[in-house]
Design a protein around this motif. Structure first.
Motif, PDB file in Angstrom:
ATOM      1  N   ASP A 205      30.829  41.276  45.257  1.00  0.00           N
ATOM      2  CA  ASP A 205      31.638  40.326  44.477  1.00  0.00           C
ATOM      3  C   ASP A 205      33.086  40.837  44.423  1.00  0.00           C
ATOM      4  OD1 ASP A 205      32.431  38.302  42.599  1.00  0.00           O
ATOM      5  OD2 ASP A 205      30.375  38.172  41.890  1.00  0.00           O
ATOM      6  N   ASP A 315      34.186  31.447  47.528  1.00  0.00           N
ATOM      7  CA  ASP A 315      34.142  31.070  46.105  1.00  0.00           C
ATOM      8  C   ASP A 315      35.465  30.439  45.653  1.00  0.00           C
ATOM      9  OD1 ASP A 315      33.163  30.880  43.504  1.00  0.00           O
ATOM     10  OD2 ASP A 315      33.635  32.955  42.987  1.00  0.00           O
ATOM     11  N   ARG A 411      30.799  27.591  47.620  1.00  0.00           N
ATOM     12  CA  ARG A 411      30.471  27.005  46.320  1.00  0.00           C
ATOM     13  C   ARG A 411      30.803  25.515  46.328  1.00  0.00           C
ATOM     14  NH1 ARG A 411      32.573  29.364  40.626  1.00  0.00           N
ATOM     15  NH2 ARG A 411      34.441  28.179  41.164  1.00  0.00           N
ATOM     16  N   ASP A 427      27.361  28.669  39.138  1.00  0.00           N
ATOM     17  CA  ASP A 427      27.056  29.422  37.919  1.00  0.00           C
ATOM     18  C   ASP A 427      26.048  28.727  37.017  1.00  0.00           C
ATOM     19  OD1 ASP A 427      29.006  30.984  39.000  1.00  0.00           O
ATOM     20  OD2 ASP A 427      30.543  30.477  37.522  1.00  0.00           O
ATOM     21  N   HIS A 485      21.392  36.876  41.474  1.00  0.00           N
ATOM     22  CA  HIS A 485      22.821  37.078  41.168  1.00  0.00           C
ATOM     23  C   HIS A 485      23.057  36.864  39.681  1.00  0.00           C
ATOM     24  CE1 HIS A 485      27.118  37.218  41.592  1.00  0.00           C
ATOM     25  NE2 HIS A 485      27.310  35.927  41.379  1.00  0.00           N
TER      26      HIS A 485
HETATM   27  O1  MIG Z   1      35.426  32.988  37.767  1.00  0.00           O
HETATM   28  O2  MIG Z   1      33.555  36.343  41.503  1.00  0.00           O
HETATM   29  O3  MIG Z   1      30.405  31.319  40.981  1.00  0.00           O
HETATM   30  O4  MIG Z   1      29.090  33.694  41.637  1.00  0.00           O
HETATM   31  O5  MIG Z   1      30.137  36.072  40.572  1.00  0.00           O
HETATM   32  C1  MIG Z   1      34.202  33.477  38.237  1.00  0.00           C
HETATM   33  C2  MIG Z   1      33.029  36.264  40.234  1.00  0.00           C
HETATM   34  C3  MIG Z   1      34.305  33.757  39.694  1.00  0.00           C
HETATM   35  C4  MIG Z   1      32.297  32.557  40.236  1.00  0.00           C
HETATM   36  C5  MIG Z   1      31.102  32.532  41.126  1.00  0.00           C
HETATM   37  C6  MIG Z   1      30.209  33.701  40.790  1.00  0.00           C
HETATM   38  C7  MIG Z   1      30.966  34.991  40.952  1.00  0.00           C
HETATM   39  C8  MIG Z   1      32.207  34.975  40.063  1.00  0.00           C
HETATM   40  N1  MIG Z   1      33.020  33.803  40.387  1.00  0.00           N
END
Ligand code: MIG
Length: 643
Positions: A205, A315, A411, A427, A485
């Motif tokens: 991440d 993401d 995403r 999420d 996750h």
């Molecule tokens: O604002 O990278 O959906 O899977 O762990 C959160 C941090 C940003 C959102 C993703 C999530 C990820 C997280 N990201």
């Protein structure tokens, strides 16, 4: 049969790859399938209306809330970074404007429209199916066929073959927002290996990056990245880094400098680079709708591929915005005018204004893309951003590493992106209801071309519990992406954090026993434009009860799945439309078998067991478990079912 009706001047989304001659929508749309009105008067410029009969069901919408049958609620296609998927939410991360009406008339509609669009499916008026948007520039595809499955296949054919993920992507993946350095990743691997839990992927991440800058590595955290990737390879582990949409504004950072110098970022109305804050602070958004900028951004993935990386997750590509300088300016003004003196604090407004800094419509309305020499406002193509970010990566992979099978999922998405990558559903929370939501999205996503799919197993937000994680994994056994996750700050949820780790081993082992079979199903679905997961309604079309079952799915032609999704349950009720063999993968590796007649049954399923149904006269192959996909021994295959 497929017909394409054109209204106004649609933006070419490239969702559909087959050439179909467009007919004039206003003149030619067949009223048997609904009525269309267009007006120049602002809101709801385009309206589609169809009167549903009492028994009509409506399917589709891909990654959307609520049931498999979408009837009874309202949905808005508007790619949104909203991490709280409660039942009332209208928009999630994807925009998949494909619906199927299954009733006296059987037909499907694809509204190829890249901006906000409303689907009111019997919400405001129980028999009215309404679809509307604020501009009448769109292509509407009408698909008719003998059966619903044929309709889906026709649609899938015109949107092109789905992305095919590599086989290792069917292994088990461990992820967590919060792993920070090489030691954290090593620990995840060694604890799985030491406990004999199969594992193929560890996800990285945002904390692996240097100040959240895309395509960089924080060398204090991972000193020699290439060596580390290799070390993991030797353990048979694929490291899968995250890539965020926003590029940090920082003089001297090469990606930023190149993007700026070449006008590869989205612009404000005055032609300056649009800036929005996300994790790195202020960022610029690569203009992935501009073919040149898209090629440039995609090429950036090569540094990680050169280091040995063979998988990515994209993401924040709705795109998510925490705030913009302009939004903060507005806020300051509001503060000065309304609350500075703290005489009368309009608390609801203050809270609203603060929360409203993020993902604000004004911001999406204020920046522009440059597409083949034309300036296009983001609001008119909002739902295409994540699609084209993922397309950027995929198109570049074809050039950088044509012989490498690379895992890629995103995403945010729009139909069309299914050709370039898979998706995860964002999420979710550690809620029992989200196991069921996960299940319901599977067939809906398949209808729209998304086959490599999965949810955050165990739940992303909130604290998970042992039983919830076990039950969710027992569904995850069947989903192409099987990834645990969770969010930073929540209870740790790697399986070795819980008592009786052997129970988790038993469940994950079942996945590995099924991987050769599941991957084959998946691959065939990709090649033949088929659904891997089907609602019972699509197959048992004459069975009134089966048509309303929303917590069981058919998997390929052979299986039915029916996971347990309630707390403290000792099992669950299932409905069988035909005789089936009920099998249970037991914790000791044995398999219980029992023939069940058509009808209702209560099946007992313990937390460490995985239930599965084999359809009449079908069989599947299973193998011995292995610690990773690469070590699965096909020669251990045996058949189970109606042999
Ligand atoms: O604002 O990278 O959906 O899977 O762990 C959160 C941090 C940003 C959102 C993703 C999530 C990820 C997280 N990201």
């Amino acid at each position: 049969m497929i017909r394409k009706f054109r209204f106004g001047k649609p933006f070419d989304t490239e969702a559909v790859v087959e050439h179909i001659e467009a007919e004039n929508g206003i003149e030619k749309f067949d009223n048997r399938y609904g009525e269309i009105s267009i007006t120049d008067a602002g809101d709801s410029a385009f309206c589609y209306r169809y009167t549903m009969s009492d028994n009509d069901a409506v399917y589709g919408l891909g990654e959307a809330n609520r049931g498999i049958n979408k009837r009874g609620y309202i949905y808005v296609s508007n790619c949104s970074d909203d991490p709280i998927h409660t039942e009332d939410k209208l928009s999630l991360y994807g925009a998949h404007n494909f619906i199927i009406v299954d009733g006296n008339d059987k037909f499907a509609l694809f509204f190829d429209y890249p901006s906000e669009m409303t689907f009111d499916i019997g919400f405001n008026k129980q028999d009215l199916l309404f679809v509307g948007c604020n501009k009448y520039d769109l292509d509407l595809y009408l698909i008719t066929a003998e059966s619903i499955l044929d309709i889906v296949k026709e649609f899938r054919t015109i949107i092109g073959q789905s992305y095919l993920a590599p086989k290792f992507a069917f292994g088990y993946g461990q992820s967590r927002w919060g792993y920070k350095n090489a030691e954290d990743f090593r620990e995840v691997v060694s604890k799985h290996r030491a406990n004999n839990i199969p594992l193929d992927m560890v996800y990285m991440d945002i904390d692996y990056m240097d100040s959240y800058k895309d395509f960089t590595i924080d060398s204090k955290r991972i000193p020699d990245f290439t060596a580390f990737v290799n070390e993991m390879k030797n353990e048979k582990i694929h490291l899968i880094p995250i890539i965020d949409a926003g590029v940090k504004v920082q003089p001297g950072y090469d990606v930023y400098e190149e993007g700026k110098a070449n006008d590869y970022f989205c612009k404000r109305e005055d032609g300056t680079d649009f800036e929005a804050a996300v994790w790195p602070g202020l960022t610029c958004l690569p203009d992935v709708l501009n073919p040149e900028a898209r090629a440039w951004f995609g090429e950036k993935y090569s540094s990680l591929i050169d280091a040995g990386i063979d998988g990515f997750w994209n993401d924040m590509n709705e795109p998510a915005i925490f705030y913009t300088p302009e939004g903060v300016e507005d806020f300051k003004q509001f503060y000065d005018e309304s609350i500075k003196d703290l005489k009368e604090i309009p608390s609801f407004e203050l809270v609203g204004r603060t929360v409203g800094l993020a993902n604000n419509k004004n911001d999406y309305d204020s920046f522009y893309h440059s597409i083949n020499g034309e300036r296009v406002c983001h609001k008119d193509v909002h739902n295409l951003y994540g699609y084209n970010m993922t397309r950027a990566a995929s198109e570049a992979f074809g050039k950088i590493a044509p012989d490498k099978d690379i895992l890629l999922f995103s995403r945010s998405s729009y139909i069309g992106m299914h050709r370039y990558g898979g998706i995860w559903t964002g999420d979710n929370n550690s809620w029992w209801s989200h196991i069921l939501l996960n299940l319901k999205m599977l067939p809906s996503l398949n209808m729209c071309g998304f086959l490599y799919i999965g949810a955050d197993l165990g739940g992303f937000g909130c604290n998970t519990s042992r039983d919830l994680l076990l039950r969710w994994l027992a569904l995850g056994v069947f989903t192409p992406l099987m990834r645990n996750h969770s969010a930073d700050g929540t209870r740790r949820q790697e399986v070795y954090q819980f008592e009786h780790i052997e129970d988790f081993r038993a469940v994950i082992n079942v996945r590995y026993r099924l991987i050769p079979y599941l991957y084959e199903c998946y691959k065939n679905a990709v090649i033949n434009n088929d659904m891997m997961f089907k609602p019972l309604a699509f197959v048992y079309t004459e069975d009134r009860i089966a048509r309303t079952v929303e917590d069981q799915l058919l998997l390929s032609d052979e299986l039915m799945i029916a996971p347990v999704y309630t707390q403290n349950a000792i099992g669950r009720y299932v409905y069988l439309s035909e005789e089936m063999m009920f099998i249970k993968f037991m914790p000791d590796g044995s398999i219980n078998k029992q023939i069940l007649d058509a009808g209702h049954h209560f099946i007992e399923v313990a937390l460490n067991e995985v239930p599965l149904f084999i359809r009449k006269n079908q069989k599947i192959s299973i193998v011995k478990p292995a610690r990773c996909v690469d070590e699965i021994d096909i020669s251990t295959a045996e058949f189970i079912g109606y042999c």
